[in-house]
Design an enzyme around this catalytic site. Structure first.
Site, PDB file in Angstrom:
ATOM      1  N   TYR A 197      -2.028  -0.977  10.776  1.00 34.84           N
ATOM      2  CA  TYR A 197      -2.313  -1.567   9.458  1.00 34.84           C
ATOM      3  C   TYR A 197      -1.126  -1.371   8.516  1.00 34.84           C
ATOM      4  O   TYR A 197      -0.630  -2.303   7.893  1.00 34.84           O
ATOM      5  CB  TYR A 197      -3.577  -0.943   8.843  1.00 34.84           C
ATOM      6  N   LYS A 242       1.898  -4.000   6.564  1.00 40.40           N
ATOM      7  CA  LYS A 242       2.359  -4.004   5.164  1.00 40.40           C
ATOM      8  C   LYS A 242       3.872  -3.843   5.110  1.00 40.40           C
ATOM      9  O   LYS A 242       4.563  -4.521   4.349  1.00 40.40           O
ATOM     10  CB  LYS A 242       1.676  -2.885   4.370  1.00 40.40           C
ATOM     11  N   SER A 299       0.830  -1.205   0.000  1.00 38.34           N
ATOM     12  CA  SER A 299       0.000   0.000   0.000  1.00 38.34           C
ATOM     13  C   SER A 299       0.859   1.247   0.000  1.00 38.34           C
ATOM     14  O   SER A 299       1.945   1.262   0.588  1.00 38.34           O
ATOM     15  CB  SER A 299      -0.865  -0.026   1.270  1.00 38.34           C
TER      16      SER A 299
HETATM   17  P1  NAD Z   1     -11.163  -6.823   0.945  1.00 39.74           P
HETATM   18  O1  NAD Z   1     -11.405  -6.819   2.407  1.00 39.74           O
HETATM   19  O2  NAD Z   1     -12.311  -6.613   0.039  1.00 39.74           O
HETATM   20  O3  NAD Z   1     -10.434  -8.180   0.534  1.00 39.74           O
HETATM   21  C1  NAD Z   1      -9.578  -8.884   1.419  1.00 39.74           C
HETATM   22  C2  NAD Z   1     -10.052 -10.320   1.441  1.00 39.74           C
HETATM   23  O4  NAD Z   1      -9.210 -11.078   2.315  1.00 39.74           O
HETATM   24  C3  NAD Z   1     -11.491 -10.465   1.975  1.00 39.74           C
HETATM   25  O5  NAD Z   1     -12.236 -11.224   1.059  1.00 39.74           O
HETATM   26  C4  NAD Z   1     -11.320 -11.185   3.314  1.00 39.74           C
HETATM   27  O6  NAD Z   1     -12.419 -12.026   3.595  1.00 39.74           O
HETATM   28  C5  NAD Z   1     -10.028 -11.944   3.075  1.00 39.74           C
HETATM   29  N1  NAD Z   1      -9.282 -12.294   4.289  1.00 39.74           N
HETATM   30  C6  NAD Z   1      -8.896 -11.459   5.288  1.00 39.74           C
HETATM   31  N2  NAD Z   1      -8.194 -12.151   6.207  1.00 39.74           N
HETATM   32  C7  NAD Z   1      -8.129 -13.431   5.771  1.00 39.74           C
HETATM   33  C8  NAD Z   1      -7.540 -14.629   6.287  1.00 39.74           C
HETATM   34  N3  NAD Z   1      -6.880 -14.636   7.445  1.00 39.74           N
HETATM   35  N4  NAD Z   1      -7.655 -15.771   5.567  1.00 39.74           N
HETATM   36  C9  NAD Z   1      -8.343 -15.788   4.394  1.00 39.74           C
HETATM   37  N5  NAD Z   1      -8.915 -14.696   3.869  1.00 39.74           N
HETATM   38  C10 NAD Z   1      -8.810 -13.531   4.543  1.00 39.74           C
HETATM   39  O7  NAD Z   1     -10.006  -5.745   0.652  1.00 39.74           O
HETATM   40  P2  NAD Z   1      -9.450  -5.198  -0.722  1.00 39.74           P
HETATM   41  O8  NAD Z   1      -9.753  -3.765  -0.793  1.00 39.74           O
HETATM   42  O9  NAD Z   1      -9.822  -6.080  -1.836  1.00 39.74           O
HETATM   43  O10 NAD Z   1      -7.888  -5.310  -0.430  1.00 39.74           O
HETATM   44  C11 NAD Z   1      -7.126  -6.418  -0.850  1.00 39.74           C
HETATM   45  C12 NAD Z   1      -5.696  -6.246  -0.360  1.00 39.74           C
HETATM   46  O11 NAD Z   1      -5.182  -5.027  -0.875  1.00 39.74           O
HETATM   47  C13 NAD Z   1      -5.567  -6.155   1.147  1.00 39.74           C
HETATM   48  O12 NAD Z   1      -4.391  -6.831   1.543  1.00 39.74           O
HETATM   49  C14 NAD Z   1      -5.440  -4.680   1.414  1.00 39.74           C
HETATM   50  O13 NAD Z   1      -4.721  -4.407   2.580  1.00 39.74           O
HETATM   51  C15 NAD Z   1      -4.669  -4.234   0.184  1.00 39.74           C
HETATM   52  N6  NAD Z   1      -4.876  -2.812  -0.155  1.00 39.74           N
HETATM   53  C16 NAD Z   1      -6.135  -2.335  -0.289  1.00 39.74           C
HETATM   54  C17 NAD Z   1      -6.330  -0.998  -0.590  1.00 39.74           C
HETATM   55  C18 NAD Z   1      -7.719  -0.407  -0.690  1.00 39.74           C
HETATM   56  O14 NAD Z   1      -7.860   0.794  -0.527  1.00 39.74           O
HETATM   57  N7  NAD Z   1      -8.748  -1.184  -0.954  1.00 39.74           N
HETATM   58  C19 NAD Z   1      -5.221  -0.159  -0.759  1.00 39.74           C
HETATM   59  C20 NAD Z   1      -3.945  -0.689  -0.634  1.00 39.74           C
HETATM   60  C21 NAD Z   1      -3.786  -2.027  -0.320  1.00 39.74           C
HETATM   61  C1  WQD Z   2      -9.492   9.660   0.956  1.00 40.38           C
HETATM   62  C2  WQD Z   2      -9.781  11.123   1.276  1.00 40.38           C
HETATM   63  C3  WQD Z   2     -10.309  11.549   3.573  1.00 40.38           C
HETATM   64  C4  WQD Z   2     -14.088   9.395   3.744  1.00 40.38           C
HETATM   65  C5  WQD Z   2      -6.912   4.680   2.877  1.00 40.38           C
HETATM   66  C6  WQD Z   2      -5.877   3.986   3.707  1.00 40.38           C
HETATM   67  C7  WQD Z   2      -4.754   3.529   2.832  1.00 40.38           C
HETATM   68  C8  WQD Z   2      -5.265   2.712   1.647  1.00 40.38           C
HETATM   69  C9  WQD Z   2      -6.362   3.398   0.922  1.00 40.38           C
HETATM   70  C10 WQD Z   2      -5.153   0.385   2.180  1.00 40.38           C
HETATM   71  C11 WQD Z   2      -9.159  11.591   2.592  1.00 40.38           C
HETATM   72  C12 WQD Z   2     -11.486  11.845   2.679  1.00 40.38           C
HETATM   73  C13 WQD Z   2     -12.893   9.937   3.301  1.00 40.38           C
HETATM   74  C14 WQD Z   2     -15.166  10.268   4.074  1.00 40.38           C
HETATM   75  C15 WQD Z   2     -13.788  12.142   3.467  1.00 40.38           C
HETATM   76  N1  WQD Z   2      -5.812   1.467   2.057  1.00 40.38           N
HETATM   77  N2  WQD Z   2     -12.755  11.291   3.167  1.00 40.38           N
HETATM   78  N3  WQD Z   2     -14.968  11.607   3.919  1.00 40.38           N
HETATM   79  O1  WQD Z   2      -7.153   7.673   3.706  1.00 40.38           O
HETATM   80  O2  WQD Z   2      -6.277   8.116   1.365  1.00 40.38           O
HETATM   81  O3  WQD Z   2      -6.316   5.818   2.266  1.00 40.38           O
HETATM   82  O4  WQD Z   2      -7.375   3.802   1.842  1.00 40.38           O
HETATM   83  O5  WQD Z   2      -3.981   0.207   2.082  1.00 40.38           O
HETATM   84  O6  WQD Z   2      -3.918   2.781   3.636  1.00 40.38           O
HETATM   85  O7  WQD Z   2      -5.394   4.881   4.690  1.00 40.38           O
HETATM   86  O8  WQD Z   2      -8.434   6.873   1.652  1.00 40.38           O
HETATM   87  O9  WQD Z   2     -10.781   6.863   0.945  1.00 40.38           O
HETATM   88  O10 WQD Z   2     -10.243   6.832   3.420  1.00 40.38           O
HETATM   89  O11 WQD Z   2      -9.806   8.897   2.098  1.00 40.38           O
HETATM   90  O12 WQD Z   2     -13.672  13.350   3.355  1.00 40.38           O
HETATM   91  O13 WQD Z   2     -16.234   9.832   4.515  1.00 40.38           O
HETATM   92  O14 WQD Z   2     -11.197  11.268   1.449  1.00 40.38           O
HETATM   93  O15 WQD Z   2     -10.204  12.491   4.594  1.00 40.38           O
HETATM   94  O16 WQD Z   2      -8.751  12.900   2.424  1.00 40.38           O
HETATM   95  P1  WQD Z   2      -7.007   7.238   2.320  1.00 40.38           P
HETATM   96  P2  WQD Z   2      -9.897   7.291   2.060  1.00 40.38           P
END
Ligand code: NAD
Ligand code: WQD
Length: 338
Positions: free
Chosen positions: A148, A152, A124
């Site tokens: 969190y 990572k 991330s």
């Molecule tokens: P998500 O929660 O939709 O998907 C994660 C999946 O992992 C879920 O289906 C959950 O049931 C499964 N899971 C969690 N713990 C588990 C375990 N112990 N065993 C088996 N399954 C398990 O999230 P997402 O948005 O699709 O994110 C996927 C990956 O990408 C995550 O690792 C997340 O940290 C990373 N990521 C997400 C974002 C974002 O903003 N969505 C940003 C950066 C990184």
């Molecule tokens: C985006 C912007 C909020 C909700 C997060 C995690 C990051 C990554 C992606 C996993 C910010 C604003 C949000 C709301 C708002 N995930 N906001 N009202 O914080 O950039 O990143 O998700 O790895 O680790 O921290 O994403 O979508 O939460 O926020 O004003 O109800 O929207 O303040 O400026 P963020 P976000």
């Protein structure tokens, strides 16, 4: 290829499984359904015209993982499974470290036992922390700001040590920026449980009438319109980035880090306006206090992914909003309506 996708019923995982099936790969998904529905995978199968295998299991369960490797003989792994709510990670850090870090160690041990040493990991942009100037470049020192993010960072360290210890490993660390949007079919998309933590699903739930108004966290940042700027990336572009990383790993051993982002900053208010354009009507909002831990602005330098993988984003903010809205409008309660 035969590919094991952990977390493959989740938001990014389900879109990636579809991309992989469409590219002709065979897929087995392992997910404990902690934050997802198996319905997503059924719909992926409908869209692709063929199905991924599914095993309900927890990645911390090495025996269950061994059974998956024995039965399905995957050649590579894409590892999405993990908990991802920043605020929750502050409250229950042990659960986050156990699930994400110990779960990854269990997965890597099982892979090693089965001579599978290609892995694409969901990292991330949050690992860049608060001290780096943007745009972020992969070679910068990392330093996450919350449990969190530290899971990572720790997993990146573990994978880097592993790659350094044994040249047979092929490891991609993909640092995602802000994934949004949905498949253009409107059949799969993001379905957060409870109150959405992230901007886009919150806007979408206001637009569909599930919530009264968007709270914009902070209108007094030193940014062009006073609201935070982020690098939003369409989830299908992100899915395609995984396929590109897998292709690269086929003939490159070692540890590689790539930003997956667009390289462009879009503000919270700009995103709201773009979503209004997709919906065709105003979305109520109120500017409220800043949210603790938010950075004013950041985005990716995505040039390494372009140079190494030939990958870059192709979908616009307008498409992100149109596709996200189609999914939300057709599935107002997410997969629960199925
Ligand atoms: P998500 O929660 O939709 O998907 C994660 C999946 O992992 C879920 O289906 C959950 O049931 C499964 N899971 C969690 N713990 C588990 C375990 N112990 N065993 C088996 N399954 C398990 O999230 P997402 O948005 O699709 O994110 C996927 C990956 O990408 C995550 O690792 C997340 O940290 C990373 N990521 C997400 C974002 C974002 O903003 N969505 C940003 C950066 C990184
Ligand atoms: C985006 C912007 C909020 C909700 C997060 C995690 C990051 C990554 C992606 C996993 C910010 C604003 C949000 C709301 C708002 N995930 N906001 N009202 O914080 O950039 O990143 O998700 O790895 O680790 O921290 O994403 O979508 O939460 O926020 O004003 O109800 O929207 O303040 O400026 P963020 P976000």
């Amino acid at each position: 290829m035969r590919i094991l996708v952990t977390g493959g019923t989740g938001y990014i995982g389900s879109h990636t499984v579809l991309t992989l099936l469409e590219a002709g790969h065979d897929v087995v998904v392992v997910d404990n359904l902690a934050n997802s529905s198996q319905e997503a995978l059924l719909r992926v199968g409908e869209l692709a015209g063929r199905e991924a295998a599914f095993v309900k299991a927890d990645i911390t369960d090495e025996q269950a993982l061994d059974a998956v490797f024995d039965e399905h003989s995957p050649e590579a792994v894409i590892h999405f499974a993990g908990l991802k709510a920043v605020g929750e990670s502050v409250t229950i850090p042990l659960d986050y470290y156990y699930n994400n870090v110990a779960g990854t160690i269990a997965l890597l041990r099982s892979m090693d036992r089965h001579d599978v040493r290609s892995i694409v990991f969901s990292s991330s942009a949050t690992v860049y922390g608060e001290h780096n100037p943007y745009p972020y470049v992969e070679k910068m020192e990392i330093g996450a700001m919350n449990p969190y993010g530290r899971t990572k960072e720790q997993i990146e360290d573990i994978l880097s040590d592993l790659g350094a210890s044994d040249s047979r490993w092929h490891i991609a660390l993909l640092r995602y920026f802000n994934p949004v949007g949905a498949h253009p079919s409107g059949r799969i998309g993001e379905d957060p449980q409870g109150i959405p933590n992230n901007l886009m699903p919150f806007i979408a739930q206001v637009a569909v009438g599930r919530r009264e108004k968007l709270m914009v966290f902070g209108g007094d940042y030193e940014t062009p319109d006073g609201t935070c700027q982020r690098d939003f990336i369409h989830v299908v572009d992100l899915a395609e980035g995984h396929a590109a990383a897998l292709r690269y790993l086929e003939d490159h051993a070692g540890v590689f880090r790539w930003n997956l982002g667009s390289g462009q900053g879009t503000s919270v208010l700009e995103m709201l306006r773009a979503f209004e354009a997709a919906v065709g009507s105003p979305i109520p909002f109120e500017i409220v206090a800043r949210r603790a831990g938010d950075l004013p602005a950041f985005w990716a330098d995505p040039s390494s992914a372009l140079a190494d993988l030939g990958w870059s984003t192709t979908r616009t903010v307008a498409q992100m909003c149109e596709d996200h809205w189609r999914w939300q409008k057709n599935n107002p309660m997410g997969y629960a309506t199925a």
